[in-house]
Scaffold this active site. Sequence first.
Site, mmCIF file in Angstrom:
data_model
loop_
_atom_site.group_PDB
_atom_site.id
_atom_site.type_symbol
_atom_site.label_atom_id
_atom_site.label_comp_id
_atom_site.label_asym_id
_atom_site.label_seq_id
_atom_site.Cartn_x
_atom_site.Cartn_y
_atom_site.Cartn_z
ATOM 1 N N ASP A 1 15.479 56.474 18.193
ATOM 2 C CA ASP A 1 16.671 56.016 17.477
ATOM 3 C C ASP A 1 16.547 56.412 16.007
ATOM 4 O OD1 ASP A 1 19.129 54.794 17.339
ATOM 5 O OD2 ASP A 1 18.310 52.807 16.958
ATOM 6 N N HIS B 1 25.627 53.007 6.534
ATOM 7 C CA HIS B 1 24.883 51.937 7.212
ATOM 8 C C HIS B 1 23.577 51.639 6.477
ATOM 9 C CE1 HIS B 1 22.934 49.506 10.250
ATOM 10 N NE2 HIS B 1 21.967 50.387 10.352
ATOM 11 N N GLU C 1 24.761 47.609 17.615
ATOM 12 C CA GLU C 1 24.792 48.793 16.769
ATOM 13 C C GLU C 1 25.564 49.852 17.546
ATOM 14 O OE1 GLU C 1 20.864 49.837 15.225
ATOM 15 O OE2 GLU C 1 21.098 48.225 13.732
ATOM 16 N N GLU D 1 26.538 53.357 18.327
ATOM 17 C CA GLU D 1 25.848 54.620 18.084
ATOM 18 C C GLU D 1 26.344 55.689 19.047
ATOM 19 O OE1 GLU D 1 21.637 54.390 17.767
ATOM 20 O OE2 GLU D 1 21.656 52.383 16.864
ATOM 21 N N ASP E 1 22.896 49.796 20.618
ATOM 22 C CA ASP E 1 21.503 49.408 20.367
ATOM 23 C C ASP E 1 21.488 47.932 19.967
ATOM 24 O OD1 ASP E 1 18.774 49.535 19.752
ATOM 25 O OD2 ASP E 1 19.188 50.071 17.674
ATOM 26 N N ARG F 1 18.532 40.328 14.883
ATOM 27 C CA ARG F 1 18.187 40.532 13.469
ATOM 28 C C ARG F 1 17.099 39.593 12.976
ATOM 29 N NH1 ARG F 1 20.032 45.491 12.961
ATOM 30 N NH2 ARG F 1 22.245 45.652 13.449
ATOM 31 N N GLN G 1 13.753 40.835 14.406
ATOM 32 C CA GLN G 1 13.441 42.102 13.727
ATOM 33 C C GLN G 1 12.956 41.880 12.293
ATOM 34 O OE1 GLN G 1 16.903 44.662 13.708
ATOM 35 N NE2 GLN G 1 15.962 46.171 12.373
ATOM 36 N N LYS H 1 14.589 44.908 19.194
ATOM 37 C CA LYS H 1 15.409 45.973 19.774
ATOM 38 C C LYS H 1 15.108 46.212 21.252
ATOM 39 C CE LYS H 1 16.979 47.873 15.744
ATOM 40 N NZ LYS H 1 18.386 48.233 15.480
ATOM 41 N N THR I 1 19.139 48.367 25.524
ATOM 42 C CA THR I 1 19.949 49.398 24.877
ATOM 43 C C THR I 1 20.910 49.888 25.947
ATOM 44 O OG1 THR I 1 18.045 50.066 23.539
ATOM 45 C CG2 THR I 1 19.901 51.608 23.645
ATOM 46 N N GLU J 1 26.721 44.093 9.086
ATOM 47 C CA GLU J 1 27.488 44.669 7.979
ATOM 48 C C GLU J 1 28.903 44.102 7.931
ATOM 49 O OE1 GLU J 1 26.766 49.213 7.811
ATOM 50 O OE2 GLU J 1 26.030 48.500 9.750
#
Lengths: 396, 396
Positions: free
Chosen positions: B119, B126, B193, B195, B227, B231, B234, B247, B251, B352
């Site tokens: 990844d 971002h 996420e 992607e 993904d 948070r 992480q 993570k 996925t 975000e």
Amino acid sequence: MSASTWVPGAAGSLFDVDNLPYGVFSRPGEEPRVGVRIGDHVVDLAPIAAAEMLDVHHVFEEPSLNPLMAAGRQVRESVRTWVTGLLVDETERDLVEPSLLPLAELTLHLPVDVADYVDFYASEHHATNVGRIFRPDGEPLLPNWRHLPVGYHGRAGTVVASGTPVVRPTGQRRGGSPTATPTFGPSARLDIEAELGFVVGVGSELGSPVSYDAFADHVFGVVGLNDWSARDIQAWEYVPLGPFLGKSFATSVSHWVTPVEALDAAWVDLPGQLPEPLPYLGPGATRGLDIDVEVMVNGEVVSRPPYRTMYWSPAQMLAHLTVNGASLRTGDLFASGTISGPEPDQRGSLLELGWGDESAFLADGDDVVLRYTAPGVRGGRIALGEVAGRVEPTRG
Amino acid sequence: MSASTWVPGAAGSLFDVDNLPYGVFSRPGEEPRVGVRIGDHVVDLAPIAAAEMLDVHHVFEEPSLNPLMAAGRQVRESVRTWVTGLLVDETERDLVEPSLLPLAELTLHLPVDVADYVDFYASEHHATNVGRIFRPDGEPLLPNWRHLPVGYHGRAGTVVASGTPVVRPTGQRRGGSPTATPTFGPSARLDIEAELGFVVGVGSELGSPVSYDAFADHVFGVVGLNDWSARDIQAWEYVPLGPFLGKSFATSVSHWVTPVEALDAAWVDLPGQLPEPLPYLGPGATRGLDIDVEVMVNGEVVSRPPYRTMYWSPAQMLAHLTVNGASLRTGDLFASGTISGPEPDQRGSLLELGWGDESAFLADGDDVVLRYTAPGVRGGRIALGEVAGRVEPTRG
């Protein structure tokens, strides 16, 4: 079973009947298949298992240990009992001898079809040394280190068998100042990491953590492992997402996978954990392995890291890896991280052995061999598979 | 070929003959095999390829796209030409129609047997947003970010097909103070996420980097990818070795792999790169894809990230991934990292979009769908595979 083996030269060796690691071998013109090592021979298991009509005989005809490993703990234990019987019972000699192949005549292969590869950072001495080298003014251990076995995913596709040459990697390195353009070229700080690897035989379901006390149900065995590292590439790239190209060019593992039963006499209490870890990490039940490692560079022993000095246990690494519900697959490989003991001559990387001295890193042509021994269940010692590799110059 | 397809309902749809993504499907009681999507149907390729005696017909009988992908670029291109012919030529209708299966009657599977999963972190917007949220007083981008596409290895074994439920992961989160004991429990900050993923068809040799201009020789096609990220887990675990359990629980990728030829009209110049990257990253030849993404949570569009605003190109990610000599394998998957555009409503993660607001994260039962469209070679638009997933509560 305490009877001696009839295999010439094996009794009393480091590969006696209390060892019996599995590997994948081939003879010229033949397909790779599963064998077990005894002394300086390999038993070609497929024809014997077929002749004796073992219901799992097909797992020995495969080019990796994965089908054998996937068959589970009970099969692993009963195959070990069966093989031991073949090798100690004189009446089996006529059956086995045609399939007893001299090691020197065989090609050995990567024993496992590696699914995911995870590398931990489980030695307090290693993590402390690295912290002191890179952050001399700060706390050597980061705040999370004593609460969880820090780990990350490595590249499974570049896990190679012992003996595979390692091409010096090329990449970006930090420039002369924080704003300078990075330099590019072959790594000038090529290093080793002497580690122990654990191979998963039986997978698990997505969404369901694996308990620390299910270690032997899921882990098939142990390999020697060299996590080759380009320190200059790693130092520039690793924030904020961790090591990537500084590690992904090659990870070498031994040809032989030592089944966990061969290590029954090797379990010892770990040095201790403070603060006490969270319940899912099984505090108080933290057992490590009394495995001695020898790091040889160009034929000289440069270090003897003791695996018994690790902080986090193999079972804790497994529990942590899956506590978020991540599933296991047959062939998953998780490694301890660099094994470093408390003494200067027990460090498992050249970074630590040279303490930042640039001349300590590997030159083209250097030969590295990692050797591992453990107490065997008969009172002597057994050898785990060794991990060899020679550094080749960058191509092109 | 500009003729229209005879397949009912397909002409002018987002799955017209300029699209033709590949997937793996099954019917009740049958083994999974390879199909191609046209409109709301799937063409069962194996019987047609066998009837027409295509020399690669066996690749369509497999439970993953890997054998088709491994066959290489020329086969990929000629199969696409062949399939297009089948679907636009009325005289082929009698041959094809028995193998034209309504999508609604099929089960779709993970299309790729994923080898390694990498990844990246290739969106400047971002990376800048995340830097501002987590380090409000520092430079948002770290010193290496504009010099190399930062990336890391993820867990290949937990890449799941669109539609697979995602169990909320459990794990350690930072305690109330730097010295406090961490807390443990279900993640309270579960995120997505949005992607784009790139699937490798043709592998490469260990020790030999792949050039940025060999992208279409190695990459078979593109998938949508979510993904999923915890948070809180992480943030506590990620120093110094990067994201791991935050993570690795899941996925999600789309059922459909869009071959690179379907994106021939989607290539655009990237916004620009300063400082100029090193030569191995092909500065000046940096082309991105004009793919529009839609992020839907519980049926509402919450964001529309534009892939054309990415900083690092797909070819640069591939060149960087292998510059150290790391080999590629069929089935390798590398992803872009979160796609975020410059505007607030173009952000590809809830972190975000909510800018740190705790209530922005996912609740149990939430449904997330990522949708992707691109310009097609006939002037209209094509849809890439969508990525759906519902959050399930932690088990036990």
